[in-house]
Design a protein around this motif. Structure first.
Motif, PDB file in Angstrom:
ATOM      1  N   MET A   1       0.591  -1.204   0.035  1.00  0.00           N
ATOM      2  CA  MET A   1       0.024   0.086   0.094  1.00  0.00           C
ATOM      3  C   MET A   1       0.804   1.192  -0.050  1.00  0.00           C
ATOM      4  SD  MET A   1      -2.950   0.911   2.747  1.00  0.00           S
ATOM      5  CE  MET A   1      -4.231  -0.078   2.274  1.00  0.00           C
ATOM      6  N   SER A   2       0.547   2.214  -0.879  1.00  0.00           N
ATOM      7  CA  SER A   2       1.307   3.302  -0.854  1.00  0.00           C
ATOM      8  C   SER A   2       1.172   4.131   0.349  1.00  0.00           C
ATOM      9  CB  SER A   2       0.672   4.365  -2.217  1.00  0.00           C
ATOM     10  OG  SER A   2       1.174   5.544  -1.905  1.00  0.00           O
ATOM     11  N   LEU A   3       2.106   5.011   0.667  1.00  0.00           N
ATOM     12  CA  LEU A   3       2.211   5.873   1.736  1.00  0.00           C
ATOM     13  C   LEU A   3       0.893   6.975   1.657  1.00  0.00           C
ATOM     14  CD1 LEU A   3       3.476   6.446   4.492  1.00  0.00           C
ATOM     15  CD2 LEU A   3       5.414   7.873   2.911  1.00  0.00           C
ATOM     16  N   HIS A   4       0.630   7.464   0.369  1.00  0.00           N
ATOM     17  CA  HIS A   4      -0.290   8.357   0.198  1.00  0.00           C
ATOM     18  C   HIS A   4      -1.618   7.772   0.766  1.00  0.00           C
ATOM     19  CE1 HIS A   4       3.117  10.319  -1.555  1.00  0.00           C
ATOM     20  NE2 HIS A   4       2.424  11.106  -2.232  1.00  0.00           N
ATOM     21  N   ILE A   5      -1.975   6.677   0.175  1.00  0.00           N
ATOM     22  CA  ILE A   5      -3.137   5.952   0.578  1.00  0.00           C
ATOM     23  C   ILE A   5      -3.274   5.712   1.929  1.00  0.00           C
ATOM     24  CG2 ILE A   5      -4.606   3.932   0.124  1.00  0.00           C
ATOM     25  CD1 ILE A   5      -3.683   3.982  -2.769  1.00  0.00           C
ATOM     26  N   LEU A   6      -2.021   5.136   2.541  1.00  0.00           N
ATOM     27  CA  LEU A   6      -2.160   5.060   3.964  1.00  0.00           C
ATOM     28  C   LEU A   6      -2.619   6.275   4.847  1.00  0.00           C
ATOM     29  CD1 LEU A   6      -1.687   2.802   6.041  1.00  0.00           C
ATOM     30  CD2 LEU A   6       0.452   3.430   6.228  1.00  0.00           C
ATOM     31  N   TRP A   7      -1.867   7.551   4.523  1.00  0.00           N
ATOM     32  CA  TRP A   7      -2.238   8.734   5.053  1.00  0.00           C
ATOM     33  C   TRP A   7      -3.492   9.188   4.975  1.00  0.00           C
ATOM     34  CZ3 TRP A   7       0.934  11.499   8.143  1.00  0.00           C
ATOM     35  CH2 TRP A   7       0.765  12.789   8.231  1.00  0.00           C
ATOM     36  N   ILE A   8      -4.276   9.016   3.658  1.00  0.00           N
ATOM     37  CA  ILE A   8      -5.679   9.462   3.440  1.00  0.00           C
ATOM     38  C   ILE A   8      -6.482   8.249   4.237  1.00  0.00           C
ATOM     39  CG2 ILE A   8      -7.635   9.286   1.595  1.00  0.00           C
ATOM     40  CD1 ILE A   8      -5.352  10.078  -0.200  1.00  0.00           C
TER      41      ILE A   8
END
Length: 102
Positions: A1-8
């Protein structure tokens, strides 16, 4: 999972939780909404800030109201006959002696 998606995802879950918690604490809808938007945009900063202010708010003393007669709930012992009575009567319910002295 991308860090951006995890942040969202983290921001969205935090925003939902903070919105729900602020509404349960009696915040107005606009105030709860502002906390939720802030959490969604910057969760790493807003969540600790919210937890600190929520902790400080829960430690505040309740507002002072009218004084209450706490003796009405307590049992007391008559100094003369030794029987217990409840409330704040002027005379003992059993021996009828005066309990209050002016």
């Amino acid at each position: 999972m991308s860090l951006h998606i995890l942040w969202i995802v983290f921001g969205l879950i935090g925003a939902i939780w903070i919105f729900w918690d602020t509404r349960n604490q009696g915040y107005t809808f606009p105030a709860s909404f502002r906390w939720a938007i802030g959490t969604f945009l910057v969760p790493a900063a807003v969540i600790p800030l919210y937890l600190m202010q929520s902790n400080l708010k829960s430690r505040q003393k309740p507002p002072r109201g009218k004084p209450q007669d706490v003796t009405s709930e307590m049992f007391q012992r008559c100094n003369y006959c030794g029987e217990f009575y409840q409330g704040n009567p002027e005379h003992c319910p059993k021996c009828k002696r005066l309990l209050k002295e002016d």
